[in-house]
Motif scaffolding. Structure first.
Motif, PDB file in Angstrom:
ATOM      1  N   ASN B  61       0.908  -1.094   0.020  1.00  0.00           N
ATOM      2  CA  ASN B  61      -0.140  -0.170  -0.028  1.00  0.00           C
ATOM      3  C   ASN B  61       0.748   1.473  -0.197  1.00  0.00           C
ATOM      4  N   ASP B  62       1.381   1.387   1.086  1.00  0.00           N
ATOM      5  CA  ASP B  62       3.018   2.372   0.946  1.00  0.00           C
ATOM      6  C   ASP B  62       3.615   2.640  -0.244  1.00  0.00           C
TER       7      ASP B  62
ATOM      8  N   LYS H  28       0.138  19.445  10.773  1.00  0.00           N
ATOM      9  CA  LYS H  28       1.433  17.711  11.071  1.00  0.00           C
ATOM     10  C   LYS H  28       1.572  18.107  12.658  1.00  0.00           C
ATOM     11  N   GLN H  32       0.823  15.818  15.513  1.00  0.00           N
ATOM     12  CA  GLN H  32       1.370  14.407  16.268  1.00  0.00           C
ATOM     13  C   GLN H  32       1.812  15.398  18.118  1.00  0.00           C
ATOM     14  N   GLN H  35      -1.255  13.782  19.156  1.00  0.00           N
ATOM     15  CA  GLN H  35      -0.475  11.360  19.333  1.00  0.00           C
ATOM     16  C   GLN H  35       0.321  11.508  20.205  1.00  0.00           C
ATOM     17  N   LEU H  43      -3.727   7.405  12.254  1.00  0.00           N
ATOM     18  CA  LEU H  43      -3.964   8.495  11.732  1.00  0.00           C
ATOM     19  C   LEU H  43      -3.005   7.524  10.800  1.00  0.00           C
ATOM     20  N   ARG H  45      -2.634   6.533   6.453  1.00  0.00           N
ATOM     21  CA  ARG H  45      -3.303   7.970   5.442  1.00  0.00           C
ATOM     22  C   ARG H  45      -4.111   6.140   3.975  1.00  0.00           C
TER      23      ARG H  45
ATOM     24  N   LEU J  84      -4.228   0.802   3.393  1.00  0.00           N
ATOM     25  CA  LEU J  84      -3.771   1.880   4.616  1.00  0.00           C
ATOM     26  C   LEU J  84      -2.727   2.903   4.532  1.00  0.00           C
ATOM     27  N   ALA J  85      -1.773   3.430   4.062  1.00  0.00           N
ATOM     28  CA  ALA J  85      -0.218   3.881   4.339  1.00  0.00           C
ATOM     29  C   ALA J  85      -0.323   4.890   5.158  1.00  0.00           C
ATOM     30  N   GLN J  86       1.171   4.913   5.420  1.00  0.00           N
ATOM     31  CA  GLN J  86       2.332   5.586   6.519  1.00  0.00           C
ATOM     32  C   GLN J  86       1.403   7.430   6.293  1.00  0.00           C
ATOM     33  N   HIS J  87       1.256   7.571   7.560  1.00  0.00           N
ATOM     34  CA  HIS J  87       0.756   8.636   7.557  1.00  0.00           C
ATOM     35  C   HIS J  87       2.319   9.716   7.463  1.00  0.00           C
ATOM     36  N   PRO J  88       2.305  10.909   6.752  1.00  0.00           N
ATOM     37  CA  PRO J  88       3.738  11.879   7.352  1.00  0.00           C
ATOM     38  C   PRO J  88       3.584  11.901   8.175  1.00  0.00           C
ATOM     39  N   SER J  89       2.731  12.341   8.675  1.00  0.00           N
ATOM     40  CA  SER J  89       2.444  12.694  10.395  1.00  0.00           C
ATOM     41  C   SER J  89       2.301  12.088  11.342  1.00  0.00           C
ATOM     42  N   ALA J  90       2.255  11.016  11.198  1.00  0.00           N
ATOM     43  CA  ALA J  90       1.293   9.483  12.283  1.00  0.00           C
ATOM     44  C   ALA J  90       2.926   9.650  13.018  1.00  0.00           C
ATOM     45  N   ILE J  91       3.203  10.078  13.871  1.00  0.00           N
ATOM     46  CA  ILE J  91       4.335   9.670  14.772  1.00  0.00           C
ATOM     47  C   ILE J  91       4.283   7.775  15.607  1.00  0.00           C
ATOM     48  N   ASN J  94       3.190   2.447  10.116  1.00  0.00           N
ATOM     49  CA  ASN J  94       1.501   1.828  10.477  1.00  0.00           C
ATOM     50  C   ASN J  94       2.435  -0.142  11.249  1.00  0.00           C
TER      51      ASN J  94
END
Lengths: 94, 94, 94, 94, 94, 94, 94, 94, 94, 94
Positions: B61-62, H28, H32, H35, H43, H45, J84-91, J94
């Protein structure tokens, strides 16, 4: 000529299991025959659903309809057909 | 792993023509590069629409998201992604 | 081969009137040319809407796409295409 | 006066086959009679679906309703009707 | 012949107020003229919306389209038309 | 006070014909009684469908609900209600 | 008489901030006046949206329309109105 | 208490790039921070879209609304909120 | 905490009348008990439909789910839940 | 790799209670086994509905489909899958 076909299968649970199994076996044989002939070009399962995306290469709309309406599971399917054309950025001819 | 991706392009007519042409040229180059690499496996124009059905072969997915969000026309696209699995009647492996 | 095509026209009111009139005149000329050639077989106005139902007789999906995407008003249209086949109860061939 | 009519047929699988065949035969006879009379002007099968697009030429809404509600398969149909008018670019009168 | 017409008005806020007022005044005059003539038989405001349900009595689809497309606010309207027929339980003729 | 009511009738084919005929006769009698009383002001058949548009003049929402929920075919209906107000361009009071 | 009203607010970002603030202040004053008068009986924010569910107690459809169409933010709202009746299981009268 | 929140971001291309970058940086930082505090629990994407699925742990609806409506990109978001409860088959407490 | 709940009831006509009456009586008793306790704060019939809008005051999502899933008619309901927050213009606290 | 999965369960009331209970027990055991294995990462009940949001961590689309199509209640489910993919703002990764 290529067509994108989305098939959603809804077999009513009132149908006897033997009948369902018979139809499914016929469906598989029919699908594999058409794939070997090159008419059913792609067949992909939609993850999580009793549905598929398929690409057919048929001479035209009439041939496509004959192919689809001859599917053993056709009476239990919701089908939508999208005619495909050559994309100007595609490196492969349709 | 395969994904069916539907892309509808809606370029606002407020965008200068030069900018649109530039984006389209970049889009074509990017699409053809990925097709040559085997990532963008199929690209078909939906007849009558500024839209396409594409099949991507991505590691996951990524990677798929990185590919799609890097499309030059990405900001002007409505995209839906359907994960595909191996269909039990398919004679070809995905 | 026949296709049912639904066209909804949405011309943004930011477009200068002269440009709109020019496009409409081109559209009419183009449509009448194709009708005379037999490609654009039927053209009906949907009562109460800036939309039409049309039936095209094209060699295939690619020709249909070329025809539709060459419509002068194409950038301002929402188009859906439904491939038509011969109906078993129709007395006339498609 | 012309009407675009979309008919989706959904025959419940609880209906005995003999009854279904009887209705279908009646439907075909009825449809062909009206086509010969010029009322049912066009009848096209939607590729991949038990549905059709038809164009009717009726004196008015009431006559159209009588025609449609007399279809043997009417109880098993979802029907939508779109009134058609003369398109300014059409070279043929409706 | 009667038609149920649903009109949703969406005037872009980029239109100068003077132009909007002019169009609205023309619309009212036009609507009242047609009501006095009996063509525009009913005009009801949908509570809470800049929309209306109207019933038109027109000779046919073409006359209806001419009436609707001549509405001063027509370019800013979403219109749907439903052809009405005599209901078997109605005590009044349409 | 006026309400636009859209009624779609879906009688399951499992219901015995005698019961259906009984309900339809009751429905007609009930509808005609209310029309004579002026409550059911308009009743129009939607061409091509087992559905109608009706206009009710009721004292308020509660009376409207009592009227509609007392329809013999009520259990087999999908109903939507749109409250109507006086349109500023209407020459007739609601 | 009670009405459930769903209001979705969409203020175009082209509107000057001062104008937006002015409208919002007027909206609040208007809403609170009607609440004190008992007309605007309930006003709830839909979590996560610039939208609300409200219950109005109005004499009828016309009064409701006057109230809603007088909302300062009315031109920027999508509103749907559902007429409410007394529920047989409700312990409180509407 | 947990809420599933779907956020679709639609930044108009009329917004200056500097302003967009500023908002994204704020978004962002804000995301964060929440979170780290445990409020914004997940969260993710959505592959191929400028959208996300998020799970929030908030004291209640009001806190959730405050959190969401304070998002710097909130004015450019379509948000839907689904309240989550403990699933009887879940091995982990919410 | 408040939740707006829309309930659409669809009791299959295959259910014996005695069972339906039993369920309805239980439903009424259950609804009135919760109203007396203040949990079920508002219960309004949607005019013309076997549906209601209700407002629940529950400690949280889990309690709400327990309440709703304990409704005797729950198996025959389509339910949607909208979490409500305090509106800044509301004069009454939720 | 993560997938958001929405499952809506619709068990026909024609299915014997014993069979339903058996399926539910199997479903619970299966779900808890997968949760312990870390494949079924999150399982949340949607308040007010016989539905859930789940997050699966699967090797890919095929594994996901095998997992979902092996659910005892699978034949009675409407399932949609969102990759789902990795969100750039996720700390958290995934």
């Amino acid at each position: 000529m290529l067509y994108m076909v989305h098939m959603q299968v809804n077999i009513p649970d009132t149908l006897p299991k033997a009948e369902v199994d018979r139809l499914k076996a016929q469906e598989k044989a029919y699908a594999q025959k058409l794939q070997h002939e090159g008419t059913w070009r792609h067949l992909w399962r939609i993850a999580g659903q009793y549905a598929n995306y398929s690409v057919f290469d048929a001479a035209g709309n009439d041939e496509l309809h004959d192919i689809l309406s001859s599917l053993p599971l056709y009476p239990y399917m919701s089908i939508s057909v999208t005619p495909l054309a050559q994309h100007p950025s595609a490196i492969a001819a349709n």
